[in-house]
Design a protein around this motif. Structure first.
Motif, PDB file in Angstrom:
ATOM      1  N   VAL A   1       1.210  -1.205  -0.022  1.00 22.60           N
ATOM      2  CA  VAL A   1      -0.044  -0.637   0.221  1.00 22.60           C
ATOM      3  C   VAL A   1       0.493   1.404  -0.395  1.00 22.60           C
ATOM      4  N   GLU A   2       1.826   1.361   1.074  1.00 21.12           N
ATOM      5  CA  GLU A   2       2.628   2.217   0.639  1.00 21.12           C
ATOM      6  C   GLU A   2       3.226   2.881  -0.650  1.00 21.12           C
ATOM      7  N   VAL A   3       3.866   1.677  -1.359  1.00 23.51           N
ATOM      8  CA  VAL A   3       4.387   1.816  -2.479  1.00 23.51           C
ATOM      9  C   VAL A   3       3.455   2.228  -3.736  1.00 23.51           C
ATOM     10  N   LEU A   4       2.308   1.850  -3.494  1.00 20.50           N
ATOM     11  CA  LEU A   4       0.831   1.957  -4.410  1.00 20.50           C
ATOM     12  C   LEU A   4       0.817   3.374  -4.281  1.00 20.50           C
ATOM     13  N   LYS A   5       0.779   4.364  -2.786  1.00 14.85           N
ATOM     14  CA  LYS A   5       0.336   5.797  -1.998  1.00 14.85           C
ATOM     15  C   LYS A   5       1.699   6.871  -3.012  1.00 14.85           C
ATOM     16  N   ARG A   6       3.108   6.409  -2.878  1.00 17.87           N
ATOM     17  CA  ARG A   6       3.982   6.659  -3.366  1.00 17.87           C
ATOM     18  C   ARG A   6       3.971   7.483  -4.726  1.00 17.87           C
ATOM     19  N   SER A   7       3.539   5.510  -5.434  1.00 14.41           N
ATOM     20  CA  SER A   7       2.910   6.040  -7.041  1.00 14.41           C
ATOM     21  C   SER A   7       1.886   7.044  -7.370  1.00 14.41           C
ATOM     22  N   GLY A   8       1.601   7.275  -6.976  1.00 18.16           N
ATOM     23  CA  GLY A   8       0.376   8.305  -6.917  1.00 18.16           C
ATOM     24  C   GLY A   8      -0.984   7.940  -6.990  1.00 18.16           C
ATOM     25  N   ALA A   9      -0.885   6.460  -6.434  1.00 17.55           N
ATOM     26  CA  ALA A   9      -2.374   5.948  -6.488  1.00 17.55           C
ATOM     27  C   ALA A   9      -3.550   6.301  -5.427  1.00 17.55           C
TER      28      ALA A   9
ATOM     29  N   LEU B   1      -5.468   2.483 -11.952  1.00 16.42           N
ATOM     30  CA  LEU B   1      -4.906   3.387 -12.169  1.00 16.42           C
ATOM     31  C   LEU B   1      -4.394   3.796 -12.980  1.00 16.42           C
ATOM     32  N   THR B   2      -3.965   4.752 -13.541  1.00 12.62           N
ATOM     33  CA  THR B   2      -3.976   5.278 -15.050  1.00 12.62           C
ATOM     34  C   THR B   2      -2.699   4.691 -15.335  1.00 12.62           C
ATOM     35  N   THR B   3      -2.777   4.264 -16.983  1.00  9.06           N
ATOM     36  CA  THR B   3      -1.004   4.256 -17.635  1.00  9.06           C
ATOM     37  C   THR B   3      -0.165   3.975 -16.984  1.00  9.06           C
ATOM     38  N   THR B   4       0.047   5.960 -17.236  1.00 10.51           N
ATOM     39  CA  THR B   4       1.189   5.669 -16.378  1.00 10.51           C
ATOM     40  C   THR B   4       1.470   4.977 -15.156  1.00 10.51           C
ATOM     41  N   VAL B   5       0.489   5.388 -13.892  1.00  8.00           N
ATOM     42  CA  VAL B   5       0.759   5.005 -12.548  1.00  8.00           C
ATOM     43  C   VAL B   5       0.754   3.414 -13.024  1.00  8.00           C
ATOM     44  N   ALA B   6       0.163   2.850 -12.982  1.00  6.31           N
ATOM     45  CA  ALA B   6       0.373   1.472 -12.979  1.00  6.31           C
ATOM     46  C   ALA B   6       1.388   0.295 -14.124  1.00  6.31           C
ATOM     47  N   GLU B   7       2.077   1.595 -15.499  1.00  6.87           N
ATOM     48  CA  GLU B   7       3.662   0.895 -15.457  1.00  6.87           C
ATOM     49  C   GLU B   7       4.593   1.013 -14.433  1.00  6.87           C
ATOM     50  N   ALA B   8       4.450   2.472 -13.216  1.00 10.40           N
ATOM     51  CA  ALA B   8       5.241   3.086 -12.954  1.00 10.40           C
ATOM     52  C   ALA B   8       5.583   1.911 -11.281  1.00 10.40           C
ATOM     53  N   VAL B   9       4.592   1.256 -10.656  1.00 10.42           N
ATOM     54  CA  VAL B   9       3.589   0.104 -10.138  1.00 10.42           C
ATOM     55  C   VAL B   9       5.038  -0.749 -10.656  1.00 10.42           C
ATOM     56  N   MET B  10       4.053  -1.022 -11.766  1.00  7.07           N
ATOM     57  CA  MET B  10       4.847  -2.486 -11.797  1.00  7.07           C
ATOM     58  C   MET B  10       6.222  -2.647 -11.962  1.00  7.07           C
ATOM     59  N   GLU B  11       6.835  -1.474 -12.597  1.00  3.85           N
ATOM     60  CA  GLU B  11       8.639  -1.723 -12.667  1.00  3.85           C
ATOM     61  C   GLU B  11       9.847  -2.375 -11.610  1.00  3.85           C
ATOM     62  N   PRO B  12      10.340  -3.118 -11.731  1.00  7.11           N
ATOM     63  CA  PRO B  12      10.994  -3.813 -10.652  1.00  7.11           C
ATOM     64  C   PRO B  12      11.949  -2.595  -9.370  1.00  7.11           C
TER      65      PRO B  12
END
Length: 74
Positions: A22-30, A63-74
């Motif tokens: 959840v913290e990663v999601l928040k930092r990514s813009g969720a 998520l928006t496509t941009t945020v989804a891609e950022a969240v799934m980056e290793p």
């Protein structure tokens, strides 16, 4: 009506990792998420949800496509 392309991201992890996810999601813009206990089976055997702290949790977020891609980056 204005429609916006969004992505549903589903993350299944051990319950003890939920806060970190959840913290990663928040930092990514969720802006929010939904989480619930899950059980199932796979190559590593059966995973029950009998004891919440040892079970799995499913976290879903739209998520928006941009945020989804950022969240799934290793």
């Amino acid at each position: 009506m204005n429609l916006h392309p969004m992505k549903l991201v589903t993350i299944v992890c051990e319950a003890v990792l939920e806060e970190r996810v959840v913290e990663v999601l928040k930092r990514s813009g969720a802006h929010g998420h939904t989480a619930f206990p899950v059980r199932g089976s796979g190559n590593q055997g059966v995973r029950s949800a009998e004891m919440a702290e040892y079970g799995n949790v499913q976290v879903e977020v739209i998520l928006t496509t941009t945020v989804a891609e950022a969240v799934m980056e290793p």
